[in-house]
Scaffold this motif. Structure first.
Motif, PDB file in Angstrom:
ATOM      1  N   ALA A   1       6.895  -2.883  14.434  1.00  0.00           N
ATOM      2  CA  ALA A   1       5.870  -2.478  13.454  1.00  0.00           C
ATOM      3  C   ALA A   1       5.547  -1.027  13.757  1.00  0.00           C
ATOM      4  O   ALA A   1       5.144  -0.700  14.878  1.00  0.00           O
ATOM      5  CB  ALA A   1       4.637  -3.351  13.582  1.00  0.00           C
TER       6      ALA A   1
ATOM      7  N   LYS B   1       2.694  -2.513   5.085  1.00  0.00           N
ATOM      8  CA  LYS B   1       1.234  -2.516   5.290  1.00  0.00           C
ATOM      9  C   LYS B   1       0.560  -1.934   4.056  1.00  0.00           C
ATOM     10  O   LYS B   1       0.945  -0.869   3.572  1.00  0.00           O
ATOM     11  CB  LYS B   1       0.893  -1.662   6.506  1.00  0.00           C
TER      12      LYS B   1
ATOM     13  N   TRP C   1      -1.073  -6.473   6.588  1.00  0.00           N
ATOM     14  CA  TRP C   1       0.377  -6.601   6.448  1.00  0.00           C
ATOM     15  C   TRP C   1       0.735  -7.623   5.374  1.00  0.00           C
ATOM     16  O   TRP C   1       0.038  -8.623   5.222  1.00  0.00           O
ATOM     17  CB  TRP C   1       1.016  -7.049   7.761  1.00  0.00           C
TER      18      TRP C   1
END
Ligand SMILES: [Zn+2]
Length: 454
Positions: free
Chosen positions: A135, A164, A170
């Motif tokens: 991420a 996101k 998310w």
């Protein structure tokens, strides 16, 4: 194709819709009742295998990756994803333009409505177990496996692509699955199973080729002494299985073609009444037909078989590129030292489904009445594919290759039955019946009994 794992994840309703028309087609294509062709059945299946418990243990499954713990916000997302399987709507879990791979046909579905409709067919209680993630800024991904309920068995792989939102949450932008097929060599195959399958196909007798040569595969790294002992134990296991059906089955010992202990094991097997020959495998042993040391070892192997009056079934195709020059070396420098025994070239000496330039080397020698080809035979194991993917031109090429060699030298065989991977003999014979051979030609092939069984 793997249907069964899919059925476990998608409700039967979808599956039936797709399978039903196929069943109707298959019925229409079946021979008419009373057709003589449908009554032609092989006497012998000449290339069969069993699977011992030791063989299962030799090929353990790839262990699962360790589970990773996700940062809380990604973990939450994954838990939300689990809850909507079989229970849409998904709300804002997916982005508005998200794509998901529909499982049955493998096609993309785009947008929340289509995703909801697909997820309505998925099973509930699926656990998404993460193995890796990333991420970074506003994009990320999670990869892992899917399990059912409390089961530890991994049945699907998944990858979620993440994005996101401006607000900070998310969402899933893409989701892909791949089916993890059942382990091909995951459980023993005993003589009882093989005989049941032969009965089901109406085939009287079977040739059981021991896979003991697996223990000579250099990737296992056994010492010569270990390899020799494990090879003996495996061959004895095969003989014990075959001995339960003396009227139906004969055995071939399996021996690695390069092993130092090869000739001794051949001589030992020659004294076992159920053993009619030796099965060996060039690719499994990493044979290099351009290596003089390998040629010397192969000659020693074939001479031992010849001296002990045992037939050889040989998987002659080597690893990597198998070109006619190599088939010629096998014929000229290896098979030539065993002029008195039948040599059965497995899989037509070619890649599955294609008699090729290598098959032609052997066929040319037979057509030219080359004395080295006098005792050459072939099995059509996996030459005609059971999935119907070969074109009518390809089937015609196979039929032409069989005619050129002479149908009296061709034996039927099917290899090891593996769930979802290689069907039992009955299905293979159905496929062979589709070859453009006349009924008379097919009858020749079906009634062949290998010389080592007479
Ligand atoms: Zn085989």
């Amino acid at each position: 194709m793997q249907i069964s794992p899919l059925r476990r994840f998608i409700s039967l309703t979808v599956t039936l819709i797709l399978v039903y028309p196929v069943a109707i087609l298959a019925q229409n294509a079946a021979p008419k009742p009373g057709s003589r062709r449908a009554d032609i059945v092989p006497l012998v299946a000449a290339h069969q295998h069993l699977m011992s418990p030791a063989g299962v243990a030799l090929l353990p499954p790839e262990p699962p990756l360790a589970t990773v713990s996700l940062p809380p916000e990604l973990d939450q997302l994954l838990r939300r994803r689990e809850k909507v399987s079989g229970a849409p709507p998904t709300g804002d879990l997916f982005t508005e333009d998200a794509i998901i791979q529909e499982l049955q046909e493998g096609r993309w579905q785009k947008g929340r409505d289509k995703i909801d409709s697909f997820l309505g067919f998925m099973e509930k209680n699926l656990r998404y177990v993460p193995s890796a993630y990333s991420a970074d800024g506003s994009t990320g991904w999670i990869a892992g496996t899917i399990r059912e309920g409390t089961s530890t068995e991994e049945t699907l792989n998944f990858v979620l692509g993440l994005r996101k939102r401006a607000g900070g949450a998310w969402q899933i932008a893409s989701e892909v699955f791949t089916v993890i097929p059942p382990r091909p060599y995951g459980k023993p195959v005993l003589a009882d199973q093989l005989v049941e399958e032969l009965d089901d196909a109406g085939i009287q007798r079977g040739v059981v080729l021991s896979t003991a040569y697996w223990w000579g595969d250099p990737r296992h790294g056994f010492s010569t002494a270990e390899g020799a002992e494990k090879t003996r134990i495996e061959n004895d296991w095969t003989v014990a299985q075959v001995s339960k059906y003396p009227d139906r089955l004969v055995a071939f010992c399996g021996v690695s073609p390069l092993a130092d202990y090869g000739p001794a094991e051949i001589a030992r097997c020659a004294k076992i009444p159920q053993v009619k020959g030796i099965k060996t495998h060039f690719a499994n042993a990493r044979v290099d037909l351009r290596n003089p040391d390998h040629i010397a070892r192969l000659r020693r192997f074939f001479r031992a078989a010849n001296d002990n009056h045992l037939a050889v079934v040989v998987h002659a195709r080597t690893r990597g590129e198998f070109v006619p020059e190599l088939a010629r070396i096998a014929l000229d420098s290896v098979f030539s030292v065993a002029p008195d025994i039948p040599i059965q070239i497995a899989h037509m000496g070619s890649t599955a489904g294609k008699p090729d330039e290598n098959t032609k080397v052997f066929a040319d020698a037979i057509a030219a009445k080359d004395p080295r080809a006098k005792n050459l035979y072939f099995d059509i194991t996996q030459t005609v594919l059971t999935d119907g993917s070969q074109t009518s031109e390809q089937l015609a090429q196979i039929a032409a290759a069989l005619r050129r060699i002479g149908l009296e030298r061709i034996f039927f065989g099917t290899d090891m039955t593996l769930p979802g991977n290689n069907p039992p003999p009955r299905e293979h014979w159905k496929a062979v019946r589709r070859l453009p051979l006349t009924d008379a030609e097919l009858r020749v092939l079906a009634s062949n009994v290998p010389p080592y069984m007479k």
